[in-house]
Scaffold this motif. Structure first.
Motif, PDB file in Angstrom:
ATOM      1  N   LEU A 245      -9.869   2.277  -3.844  1.00  0.00           N
ATOM      2  CA  LEU A 245      -9.951   2.603  -5.266  1.00  0.00           C
ATOM      3  C   LEU A 245      -8.748   2.059  -6.026  1.00  0.00           C
ATOM      4  CD1 LEU A 245     -11.556   3.982  -7.478  1.00  0.00           C
ATOM      5  CD2 LEU A 245     -10.347   6.111  -6.959  1.00  0.00           C
ATOM      6  N   SER A 246      -7.570   2.159  -5.412  1.00  0.00           N
ATOM      7  CA  SER A 246      -6.378   1.591  -6.025  1.00  0.00           C
ATOM      8  C   SER A 246      -6.551   0.085  -6.218  1.00  0.00           C
ATOM      9  CB  SER A 246      -5.143   1.871  -5.162  1.00  0.00           C
ATOM     10  OG  SER A 246      -4.009   1.184  -5.659  1.00  0.00           O
ATOM     11  N   PHE A 247      -7.106  -0.587  -5.215  1.00  0.00           N
ATOM     12  CA  PHE A 247      -7.356  -2.025  -5.317  1.00  0.00           C
ATOM     13  C   PHE A 247      -8.378  -2.323  -6.410  1.00  0.00           C
ATOM     14  CE2 PHE A 247      -9.867  -5.756  -4.186  1.00  0.00           C
ATOM     15  CZ  PHE A 247      -8.878  -6.721  -4.045  1.00  0.00           C
ATOM     16  N   TYR A 248      -9.479  -1.568  -6.438  1.00  0.00           N
ATOM     17  CA  TYR A 248     -10.504  -1.792  -7.455  1.00  0.00           C
ATOM     18  C   TYR A 248      -9.944  -1.591  -8.865  1.00  0.00           C
ATOM     19  CZ  TYR A 248     -13.875  -1.305  -3.594  1.00  0.00           C
ATOM     20  OH  TYR A 248     -14.581  -1.458  -2.416  1.00  0.00           O
ATOM     21  N   LEU A 249      -8.995  -0.677  -8.994  1.00  0.00           N
ATOM     22  CA  LEU A 249      -8.402  -0.363 -10.298  1.00  0.00           C
ATOM     23  C   LEU A 249      -7.199  -1.253 -10.603  1.00  0.00           C
ATOM     24  CD1 LEU A 249      -8.666   3.525 -10.073  1.00  0.00           C
ATOM     25  CD2 LEU A 249      -9.958   2.037 -11.617  1.00  0.00           C
ATOM     26  N   ARG A 250      -7.286  -2.492 -10.134  1.00  0.00           N
ATOM     27  CA  ARG A 250      -6.260  -3.509 -10.411  1.00  0.00           C
ATOM     28  C   ARG A 250      -4.897  -3.108  -9.853  1.00  0.00           C
ATOM     29  NH1 ARG A 250      -7.992  -4.247 -16.581  1.00  0.00           N
ATOM     30  NH2 ARG A 250      -5.894  -3.437 -16.920  1.00  0.00           N
ATOM     31  N   GLY A 251      -4.909  -2.517  -8.674  1.00  0.00           N
ATOM     32  CA  GLY A 251      -3.646  -2.148  -8.048  1.00  0.00           C
ATOM     33  C   GLY A 251      -2.965  -0.972  -8.718  1.00  0.00           C
ATOM     34  N   MET A 252      -3.737  -0.036  -9.252  1.00  0.00           N
ATOM     35  CA  MET A 252      -3.154   1.131  -9.927  1.00  0.00           C
ATOM     36  C   MET A 252      -2.265   1.911  -8.961  1.00  0.00           C
ATOM     37  SD  MET A 252      -4.996   4.387 -11.830  1.00  0.00           S
ATOM     38  CE  MET A 252      -5.883   3.389 -13.004  1.00  0.00           C
ATOM     39  N   LEU A 336      -4.937   0.402  13.701  1.00  0.00           N
ATOM     40  CA  LEU A 336      -6.295   0.162  14.183  1.00  0.00           C
ATOM     41  C   LEU A 336      -6.735  -1.274  13.897  1.00  0.00           C
ATOM     42  CD1 LEU A 336      -8.805   1.571  15.452  1.00  0.00           C
ATOM     43  CD2 LEU A 336      -9.539   2.102  13.125  1.00  0.00           C
ATOM     44  N   LEU A 337      -6.305  -1.790  12.750  1.00  0.00           N
ATOM     45  CA  LEU A 337      -6.660  -3.160  12.358  1.00  0.00           C
ATOM     46  C   LEU A 337      -5.678  -4.185  12.895  1.00  0.00           C
ATOM     47  CD1 LEU A 337      -7.608  -2.469   8.624  1.00  0.00           C
ATOM     48  CD2 LEU A 337      -9.186  -2.981  10.498  1.00  0.00           C
ATOM     49  N   ASP A 338      -4.624  -3.699  13.582  1.00  0.00           N
ATOM     50  CA  ASP A 338      -3.602  -4.576  14.158  1.00  0.00           C
ATOM     51  C   ASP A 338      -2.908  -5.406  13.074  1.00  0.00           C
ATOM     52  OD1 ASP A 338      -2.092  -5.480  16.291  1.00  0.00           O
ATOM     53  OD2 ASP A 338      -3.389  -7.208  16.681  1.00  0.00           O
ATOM     54  N   LEU A 339      -2.558  -4.746  11.945  1.00  0.00           N
ATOM     55  CA  LEU A 339      -1.837  -5.429  10.871  1.00  0.00           C
ATOM     56  C   LEU A 339      -0.383  -5.627  11.271  1.00  0.00           C
ATOM     57  CD1 LEU A 339      -3.248  -3.579   7.717  1.00  0.00           C
ATOM     58  CD2 LEU A 339      -4.058  -5.700   8.774  1.00  0.00           C
ATOM     59  N   SER A 340       0.238  -6.642  10.733  1.00  0.00           N
ATOM     60  CA  SER A 340       1.618  -6.970  11.122  1.00  0.00           C
ATOM     61  C   SER A 340       2.629  -5.982  10.570  1.00  0.00           C
ATOM     62  CB  SER A 340       1.977  -8.380  10.649  1.00  0.00           C
ATOM     63  OG  SER A 340       1.823  -8.491   9.237  1.00  0.00           O
ATOM     64  N   GLY A 341       2.322  -5.357   9.437  1.00  0.00           N
ATOM     65  CA  GLY A 341       3.242  -4.392   8.829  1.00  0.00           C
ATOM     66  C   GLY A 341       2.539  -3.087   8.536  1.00  0.00           C
ATOM     67  N   PRO A 342       3.297  -2.040   8.155  1.00  0.00           N
ATOM     68  CA  PRO A 342       2.685  -0.746   7.860  1.00  0.00           C
ATOM     69  C   PRO A 342       1.790  -0.813   6.630  1.00  0.00           C
ATOM     70  CG  PRO A 342       5.010  -0.753   7.241  1.00  0.00           C
ATOM     71  CD  PRO A 342       4.761  -2.022   7.977  1.00  0.00           C
ATOM     72  N   LEU A 343       0.636  -0.193   6.708  1.00  0.00           N
ATOM     73  CA  LEU A 343      -0.292  -0.124   5.584  1.00  0.00           C
ATOM     74  C   LEU A 343       0.020   1.122   4.766  1.00  0.00           C
ATOM     75  CD1 LEU A 343      -2.818  -1.462   4.297  1.00  0.00           C
ATOM     76  CD2 LEU A 343      -4.196   0.132   5.661  1.00  0.00           C
ATOM     77  N   THR A 344       0.282   0.951   3.480  1.00  0.00           N
ATOM     78  CA  THR A 344       0.569   2.067   2.575  1.00  0.00           C
ATOM     79  C   THR A 344      -0.228   1.884   1.295  1.00  0.00           C
ATOM     80  OG1 THR A 344       2.432   0.980   1.447  1.00  0.00           O
ATOM     81  CG2 THR A 344       2.929   2.196   3.478  1.00  0.00           C
ATOM     82  N   LEU A 345      -0.237   2.910   0.464  1.00  0.00           N
ATOM     83  CA  LEU A 345      -0.925   2.818  -0.824  1.00  0.00           C
ATOM     84  C   LEU A 345      -0.367   1.691  -1.678  1.00  0.00           C
ATOM     85  CD1 LEU A 345      -1.263   6.616  -1.595  1.00  0.00           C
ATOM     86  CD2 LEU A 345      -3.165   5.003  -1.544  1.00  0.00           C
ATOM     87  N   TYR A 346       0.933   1.452  -1.562  1.00  0.00           N
ATOM     88  CA  TYR A 346       1.561   0.421  -2.380  1.00  0.00           C
ATOM     89  C   TYR A 346       1.055  -0.965  -2.007  1.00  0.00           C
ATOM     90  CZ  TYR A 346       5.175  -1.158  -5.614  1.00  0.00           C
ATOM     91  OH  TYR A 346       5.832  -1.688  -6.696  1.00  0.00           O
ATOM     92  N   CYS A 347       0.583  -1.136  -0.773  1.00  0.00           N
ATOM     93  CA  CYS A 347       0.036  -2.428  -0.351  1.00  0.00           C
ATOM     94  C   CYS A 347      -1.185  -2.804  -1.182  1.00  0.00           C
ATOM     95  CB  CYS A 347      -0.347  -2.396   1.125  1.00  0.00           C
ATOM     96  SG  CYS A 347       1.043  -2.217   2.263  1.00  0.00           S
ATOM     97  N   ALA A 348      -1.924  -1.820  -1.662  1.00  0.00           N
ATOM     98  CA  ALA A 348      -3.110  -2.121  -2.466  1.00  0.00           C
ATOM     99  C   ALA A 348      -2.726  -2.852  -3.743  1.00  0.00           C
ATOM    100  CB  ALA A 348      -3.859  -0.825  -2.792  1.00  0.00           C
ATOM    101  N   ARG A 349      -1.618  -2.457  -4.328  1.00  0.00           N
ATOM    102  CA  ARG A 349      -1.149  -3.091  -5.565  1.00  0.00           C
ATOM    103  C   ARG A 349      -0.753  -4.543  -5.309  1.00  0.00           C
ATOM    104  NH1 ARG A 349       0.087  -1.576 -10.579  1.00  0.00           N
ATOM    105  NH2 ARG A 349       1.939  -2.345 -11.658  1.00  0.00           N
ATOM    106  N   HIS A 350       0.000  -4.781  -4.241  1.00  0.00           N
ATOM    107  CA  HIS A 350       0.395  -6.144  -3.885  1.00  0.00           C
ATOM    108  C   HIS A 350      -0.821  -6.976  -3.501  1.00  0.00           C
ATOM    109  CE1 HIS A 350       4.921  -6.120  -3.597  1.00  0.00           C
ATOM    110  NE2 HIS A 350       4.658  -4.844  -3.819  1.00  0.00           N
TER     111      HIS A 350
END
Length: 407
Positions: A245-252, A336-350
């Motif tokens: 949702l954060s991503f859909y809302l233009r990184g809100m 679970l997705l084996d991402l290189s860095g930690p996934l956080t809400l702020y990542c959606a904005r970036h």
């Protein structure tokens, strides 16, 4: 011998905050020294002469009361030292002279001055700014071993020593700069108030902003995240949905999402002001957004998203706790997705900024969409992506040269 007590005076207007003052009794005469402290009657214990810190439900209010109590203790200790000195020196004076001595200007101290600024920021409801000032004060107080320092004693050597101490403790360059900028703003405010001469103590320390580590995830990773079947784990499902949702809302940002009211959504358009800057933004409401909202029952009738819970104070503690809980589950998803860095809400904005840039959307449009004050901030978000685009372009040029047929 004079005595000093803390007294509370209730407001004559019902529901308004009252004021604290120091009552001085000397030679059977009574005088007062006013303070800037404001409290509700339920927050003051007249019998003990102290704040009822436990009476506040909201953690922010408890911290406010704690700050006032510390200031009171500091004042009482100073009064006690002055009265003791008068007694030992055999000084005799009337109540007027005593009041003048006790309320006379003392060397303006940094900790005390910052605490007053923090109180003012809270009174102005600039809660986030007050929290950043509190963090900077705590950091510098640790460096000083909790020993306050006169504003006039702050010089370049002290600030450079503080910066070196931060580096030794492993603090990042951006975090060090963050503390320096807040201290510099505090110092400059003191200069404006003529509390200290301008010595430019921050001239030789770093106060810029470095390029941040890339926090965006790839579009492919975002697609994998969206397609995960998380019905067996409602916590991760909820965290994933808030991220999307954060991503859909233009990184809100999460704080803006948390404080969205139902009234912000009218006629298919979401209109809100950024908590950080006050900028007014409009976003067309899309079906993918509504699908997430419809998936969860509202926890509070006034708010659009299921973040605040009805019946509890709508303070920052609910927002912080919920954000922390979501980020914990997002990190599990990142593993679970084996991402290189930690996934956080702020990542959606970036991620939104990076995807937008990869689709050749102009920087000015991205900056406006995200509510940035300037394109400089947007460039910081996109610095790592832009480097990759340049490398890709260079590879195309090299391949073109390699594949070129000689004439």
């Amino acid at each position: 011998m004079a005595t000093v007590k803390v007294k509370f005076r209730a407001s004559s207007v019902a529901g308004k905050q009252g004021s604290l003052f120091y009552q001085i009794v000397h030679d059977r005469r009574v005088g007062r020294i006013r303070t800037a402290f404001r409290l509700f009657p339920s927050e003051w214990d007249a019998g003990k002469g102290c704040c009822r810190i436990e009476s506040a439900i909201d953690p922010e209010r408890r911290e406010y009361l704690t700050t006032i109590q510390l200031r009171i203790q500091s004042d009482l200790e100073r009064f006690d030292c002055m009265l003791t000195a008068f007694g030992q020196g055999g000084v005799t004076c009337g109540i007027e002279q005593l009041l003048a001595a006790l309320s006379s200007p003392q060397p303006d101290m940094l900790f005390d001055f910052m605490q007053r600024l923090i109180l003012q920021l809270r009174e102005l409801n600039r809660i986030r700014t007050s929290e950043t000032y509190t963090a900077a004060l705590r950091s510098f107080a640790r460096f000083r071993h909790q020993q306050d320092i006169p504003l006039a004693a702050i010089d370049g050597d002290l600030i450079e020593a503080y910066e070196a101490d931060l580096r030794r403790s492993g603090v990042s360059r951006n975090t060090s700069s963050f503390y320096m900028r807040i201290l510099r703003a505090t110092y400059n405010r003191a200069v404006e108030k003529n509390l200290t001469p301008q010595r430019h103590p921050f001239r030789h320390v770093y106060t810029g902003v470095d390029k941040t580590v890339k926090r965006a995830i790839s579009l492919e990773s975002l697609r994998r995240l969206r397609m995960l079947d998380l019905r067996s784990d409602p916590r991760m499902d909820y965290a994933r949905d808030l991220f999307l949702l954060s991503f859909y809302l233009r990184g809100m940002s999460f704080i803006d999402m948390a404080y969205l009211k139902c009234s912000n959504l009218q006629d298919g358009v979401l209109v809100y002001r950024r908590q950080k800057t006050g900028q007014l933004l409009r976003i067309r409401w899309e079906p993918c957004m509504q699908a997430i909202v419809d998936k969860y029952p509202l926890r509070h009738p006034d708010y659009l998203l299921p973040i605040f819970q009805n019946g509890l104070p709508d303070g920052r503690n609910q927002y912080k706790n919920r954000g922390h809980w979501i980020n914990q589950n997002l990190k599990r998803l990142g593993n679970l997705l084996d991402l290189s860095g930690p996934l956080t809400l702020y990542c959606a904005r970036h991620t939104w900024a990076s995807v937008a840039r990869s689709r050749d959307i102009p920087l000015s449009v991205i900056s406006e969409s995200m509510g940035h004050d300037s394109e400089t901030t947007t460039r910081i978000y996109l610095s790592s992506l832009d480097t990759g685009m340049v490398d890709h372009a260079n590879r195309l040029i090299i391949d073109t040269l390699s594949n070129e047929t000689p004439e």
